[in-house]
Design a protein around this motif. Sequence first.
Motif, mmCIF file in Angstrom:
data_model
loop_
_atom_site.group_PDB
_atom_site.id
_atom_site.type_symbol
_atom_site.label_atom_id
_atom_site.label_comp_id
_atom_site.label_asym_id
_atom_site.label_seq_id
_atom_site.Cartn_x
_atom_site.Cartn_y
_atom_site.Cartn_z
ATOM 1 N N SER A 94 0.827 -1.202 0.000
ATOM 2 C CA SER A 94 0.000 0.000 0.000
ATOM 3 C C SER A 94 0.864 1.256 0.000
ATOM 4 N N PRO A 95 0.287 2.406 -0.352
ATOM 5 C CA PRO A 95 1.055 3.663 -0.351
ATOM 6 C C PRO A 95 1.620 4.020 1.016
ATOM 7 N N THR A 96 0.965 3.586 2.094
ATOM 8 C CA THR A 96 1.448 3.891 3.440
ATOM 9 C C THR A 96 2.554 2.948 3.893
ATOM 10 N N ASN A 97 2.806 1.896 3.111
ATOM 11 C CA ASN A 97 3.796 0.865 3.460
ATOM 12 C C ASN A 97 3.457 0.136 4.761
ATOM 13 N N THR A 98 2.182 0.158 5.159
ATOM 14 C CA THR A 98 1.772 -0.548 6.372
ATOM 15 C C THR A 98 1.026 -1.837 6.064
ATOM 16 N N VAL A 99 0.643 -2.012 4.792
ATOM 17 C CA VAL A 99 -0.062 -3.227 4.362
ATOM 18 C C VAL A 99 0.595 -3.750 3.095
ATOM 19 N N ALA A 100 0.838 -5.045 3.071
ATOM 20 C CA ALA A 100 1.278 -5.709 1.839
ATOM 21 C C ALA A 100 0.425 -6.953 1.666
ATOM 22 N N LEU A 101 0.216 -7.354 0.431
ATOM 23 C CA LEU A 101 -0.644 -8.512 0.215
ATOM 24 C C LEU A 101 -0.248 -9.268 -1.036
ATOM 25 N N SER A 102 -0.563 -10.542 -0.995
ATOM 26 C CA SER A 102 -0.403 -11.423 -2.141
ATOM 27 C C SER A 102 -1.760 -12.041 -2.440
ATOM 28 N N ALA A 103 -2.173 -12.006 -3.702
ATOM 29 C CA ALA A 103 -3.431 -12.626 -4.109
ATOM 30 C C ALA A 103 -3.175 -13.547 -5.289
ATOM 31 N N VAL A 104 -3.747 -14.757 -5.220
ATOM 32 C CA VAL A 104 -3.573 -15.741 -6.293
ATOM 33 C C VAL A 104 -4.943 -16.310 -6.654
ATOM 34 N N LEU A 105 -5.343 -16.102 -7.898
ATOM 35 C CA LEU A 105 -6.571 -16.665 -8.444
ATOM 36 C C LEU A 105 -6.183 -17.865 -9.300
ATOM 37 N N THR A 106 -6.697 -19.035 -8.994
ATOM 38 C CA THR A 106 -6.328 -20.239 -9.741
ATOM 39 C C THR A 106 -7.402 -20.602 -10.754
ATOM 40 N N GLY A 107 -6.975 -21.217 -11.840
ATOM 41 C CA GLY A 107 -7.877 -21.615 -12.907
ATOM 42 C C GLY A 107 -7.066 -22.040 -14.116
ATOM 43 N N LEU A 108 -7.702 -22.102 -15.266
ATOM 44 C CA LEU A 108 -7.026 -22.448 -16.514
ATOM 45 C C LEU A 108 -6.925 -21.197 -17.373
ATOM 46 N N PHE A 109 -5.711 -20.808 -17.673
ATOM 47 C CA PHE A 109 -5.479 -19.573 -18.417
ATOM 48 C C PHE A 109 -4.415 -19.804 -19.493
ATOM 49 N N ASN A 110 -4.305 -18.864 -20.418
ATOM 50 C CA ASN A 110 -3.138 -18.802 -21.281
ATOM 51 C C ASN A 110 -2.072 -17.973 -20.575
ATOM 52 N N GLU A 111 -0.825 -18.316 -20.778
ATOM 53 C CA GLU A 111 0.267 -17.620 -20.107
ATOM 54 C C GLU A 111 0.563 -16.315 -20.828
ATOM 55 N N LEU A 112 0.159 -15.196 -20.225
ATOM 56 C CA LEU A 112 0.399 -13.878 -20.804
ATOM 57 C C LEU A 112 1.590 -13.190 -20.170
ATOM 58 N N GLY A 113 2.126 -13.761 -19.083
ATOM 59 C CA GLY A 113 3.280 -13.171 -18.426
ATOM 60 C C GLY A 113 2.879 -12.043 -17.495
ATOM 61 N N GLU A 114 3.794 -11.112 -17.264
ATOM 62 C CA GLU A 114 3.554 -10.000 -16.343
ATOM 63 C C GLU A 114 3.033 -8.792 -17.107
ATOM 64 N N ILE A 115 1.910 -8.264 -16.657
ATOM 65 C CA ILE A 115 1.347 -7.070 -17.277
ATOM 66 C C ILE A 115 1.227 -5.970 -16.224
ATOM 67 N N GLY A 116 1.482 -4.740 -16.623
ATOM 68 C CA GLY A 116 1.427 -3.609 -15.705
ATOM 69 C C GLY A 116 0.170 -2.791 -15.935
#
Length: 257
Positions: free
Chosen positions: A62-84
């Motif tokens: 987060s902008p305050t640097n007091t919260v960090a998180l990891s989220a993972v959604l599982t399923g079947l996808f095509n590999e698009l790599g890292e997008i910004g």
Amino acid sequence: MGNTKSKVVKVVSEVKENQDELIINKLGMKRFLDSISLSGENQIKEALITIKKDSISALVKSPTNTVALSAVLTGLFNELGEIGIDDLSLLKSALNIQDKEEVTIKIKDNKLNICSAKTKASLLLRGSDYIKNKAKEEDFNKYIESSKGNEFNLSSEEIDRINRVYSLIKSETVTIVSTNGNSVKFIFNKLDNEIETEIDLDSKIEPFKVIVNSYLLIILNFLEEATISIKKESGILYILYKKPDLEIKYILSTIGK
């Protein structure tokens, strides 16, 4: 910040032969985006999102640097790599306006194209040199490991009760304490007024006392249920939300003891 308390939706309907695109259920994708967006002073407006064959994931702070998180959604996808994505709210809106539940996402000419039926959106993609809020995976995992081992579960009913108590006083911080290891108290103080609620535990934990920002209550309200882990010496509160298709890990800095 949305709410995970929605019906389970099918994450993906079709893996395309074209490796630069996939068809995804817009509600499943929006649920993932809601999980990483947060709100208020901790709102996360941009993210590097990694799309692999079996998961969509993000690791942000987060902008305050007091919260960090990891989220993972599982399923079947095509590999698009890292997008910004530099505007998560716009991406969610682009999904919301689609005519159908199944949405085609395609990368072309450094843009993320989203379409279904006659509605289309095209969002500019950004690189890792532009989006700076990705948390360091090694540090994130170290914080989690340092907090594991002293954990308790909160049901949806208990989270609702904690939030009802908080809403009466809306303090800036919450003191979480277990003196005997058999229960946990959530204590709220404001202008010399105090209100608390106590949660009985299924199994005994080590006694502790920590103070965290009341933003914790916003996170808990977003979740259907949660596992919280606290160790006195770690200085971190760790929250885990885990369902078959979505896992979210939060770490919050503690303020004091």
